[in-house]
Write an enzyme that holds these catalytic residues in place. Structure first.
Site, mmCIF file in Angstrom:
data_model
loop_
_atom_site.group_PDB
_atom_site.id
_atom_site.type_symbol
_atom_site.label_atom_id
_atom_site.label_comp_id
_atom_site.label_asym_id
_atom_site.label_seq_id
_atom_site.Cartn_x
_atom_site.Cartn_y
_atom_site.Cartn_z
ATOM 1 C CB ALA A 1 -18.983 -22.540 -24.276
ATOM 2 C CE LYS B 1 -7.930 -24.413 -24.897
ATOM 3 N NZ LYS B 1 -8.989 -23.761 -24.348
ATOM 4 C CB CYS C 1 -6.010 -20.653 -18.843
ATOM 5 S SG CYS C 1 -7.309 -20.540 -18.356
#
Lengths: 185, 302
Positions: B108, B112, B230
């Site tokens: 979620a 991607k 990230c």
């Protein structure tokens, strides 16, 4: 057997194999798209079809075991177990390019109203009921979709793109775009 | 000391890095090949007065000069999806083949996942899992708007996920884009650095390690696992991979992404990591005017 709403159950190939009352068959689903919209059978033939939730038919690229308890499998495709079956907005967008009949082409103003969820008086001299609404946008529609149209001798355009499903009754096209998909463009 | 200061020894041109972190991100969308090719999506945006700039490294990535790409016809048609440029890296690195069985362990809200579905030509089985039920609705609606039919969504703890019941023995490819401290999203989330730091990174690294181990164990021999975050924190990146290299049958492999980057680290904070970690890539905000990202490619059974 009854429909169980929490599992993905495969549609029976035909009525002979049906063991859940009222369940649509794969044959009937393919025939519906061909009869109503002229979508060639070979467009949908590679997919598997499932019911989860009463009357809610899902389309999947994957062939998985029957009875999976997952949150979703492919995309919601068609509403059955009602007098007139209704394709979903996303099914109309994904597969509606192959449609050669019961497609209503909307003007830019009508297309904007349609995606905003508004009902409009629109000229249409075809069947009443559920139609695929389309408009024109930058060209480049897939060749395969245009070939389907050519084969059917139907009007085709590299710029035509399906928006979703509308219900045509008494001179009015009612937008079936769900609230979460509506846009003011 | 602020949260990014500890990275001064590892970031080339640290001043440019800090300056980039202060700037807002460019607005970027990914064209969705399931429904339209990037040329048609770009043309339709231009018709609406949106200027489109293509990215050389990935022709599906379009920079757009609007803050609201969601209010365009291509968005309504599911031709585009708002996705930060570096977020489009790991699916390209995993690069599944149509027909593959793929697991997206922490899927979620589905940027991607839908990119993987596109790379699969929407053919195969893409299991998209997330343990957060609230975020699954976004994943499902994105997958449907983008027209993906090869996606099955599950709501499990990735650490205990099993492929049993899906009719496959093991996955060909797995994306472990794990939960992280998200330091690299500072350009879009002003509070991204409020709770980060070495302690927070060490805490979440245990979860990340368990998810990566699960990803490796569910992948067939010769299959591929891509690990990504990230965040800049080495504890969550090289540190996690270094740990699994010790006791899982897996090796880092080289990959190409035509974006400026720095190699993965082999030493940090007094610790040393396996030398092969230089095969991982770090993407810093000042290198390509993006968010921050980390990506590593692993081959199973090697």
């Amino acid at each position: 057997m009854e429909n169980t709403s929490h599992r993905f159950e495969r549609l029976p190939a035909s009525a002979d194999e049906r063991d859940v009352e009222g369940r649509a068959t794969r044959e009937a689903v393919l025939s519906y798209w061909t009869d109503r919209f002229g979508v060639p059978r070979d467009v949908l033939a590679p997919y598997t079809f499932w019911e989860k939730g009463a009357g809610k038919i899902w389309i999947a690229a994957s062939d998985v075991p029957d009875g999976l308890e997952v949150e979703s499998l492919g995309m919601t495709f068609l509403r059955t177990r009602q007098e007139h079956w209704k394709p979903t907005t996303n099914a109309a967008q994904r597969f509606g390019r192959h449609a050669t009949r019961n497609v209503i082409d909307l003007s830019p103003a009508d297309a904007r109203a349609f995606v905003a969820g508004e009902d409009r008086e629109v000229e249409w001299d075809g069947d009443w009921g559920y139609l695929i609404a389309a408009h024109e946008i930058a060209d480049g529609a897939a060749d395969e979709a245009r070939e389907d149209a050519d084969r059917a001798g139907a009007e085709s355009s590299a710029r035509r793109e399906p928006l979703g499903v509308g219900l045509y009754l008494h001179g009015e096209l009612r937008s079936m775009i769900p609230k979460g998909r509506r846009r003011e463009l | 000391m602020d949260a990014l200061e500890r990275y001064e020894p590892i970031v080339d041109d640290y001043a440019a890095f800090r300056e980039a972190c202060e700037r807002p991100l460019p607005s970027v969308v990914r064209a969705n090949g399931i429904k339209a090719d990037p040329d048609r999506a770009a043309a339709a945006l231009e018709d609406e007065g949106v200027t489109v700039t293509r990215r050389a490294w990935n022709p599906s990535i379009l920079e757009v000069d609007t803050d609201k790409p969601g209010n365009t016809w291509p968005y309504f048609h599911g031709w585009i999806h708002g996705q930060e440029e570096v977020s489009a890296i790991p699916a390209r690195v995993l690069d599944p083949e149509p027909g593959d069985a793929v697991w997206d362990a922490c899927a979620a809200p589905g940027s991607k996942t839908t990119q993987l579905a596109d790379l699969l030509d929407d053919a195969g089985l893409l299991m998209a899992n997330d343990d957060n039920l609230g975020r699954l609705s976004a994943l499902r609606s994105n997958a449907e708007r983008l027209g993906a039919t090869c996606v099955a969504v599950t709501n499990e703890d990735a650490r205990r996920f099993t492929a049993d019941g899906f009719g496959i023995d093991a996955f060909d490819a797995v994306l472990a884009d794990v939960p992280c401290t998200c330091e690299g999203t500072i350009r879009k989330n002003a509070d991204a650095l409020d709770t980060v730091g070495r302690e927070a990174s060490l805490n979440i690294a245990a979860l990340q390690t368990d998810i990566l181990r699960r990803a490796i164990r569910l992948t067939r021999e010769g299959g591929t696992v891509v690990y990504s975050t990230c965040t800049f924190a080495p504890e969550e990146n090289e540190g996690v991979i270094d740990r699994v290299l010790d006791d899982e049958p897996v090796a880092l492999v080289d990959f190409d992404v035509d974006l400026a980057h720095s190699p993965g680290l082999t030493a940090w904070n007094g610790e040393t990591y396996d030398g092969s970690l230089t095969r991982a890539k770090r993407f810093y905000p000042h290198q390509n005017d993006t968010g921050g990202f980390f990506c590593a490619k692993l081959e199973v059974g090697a």
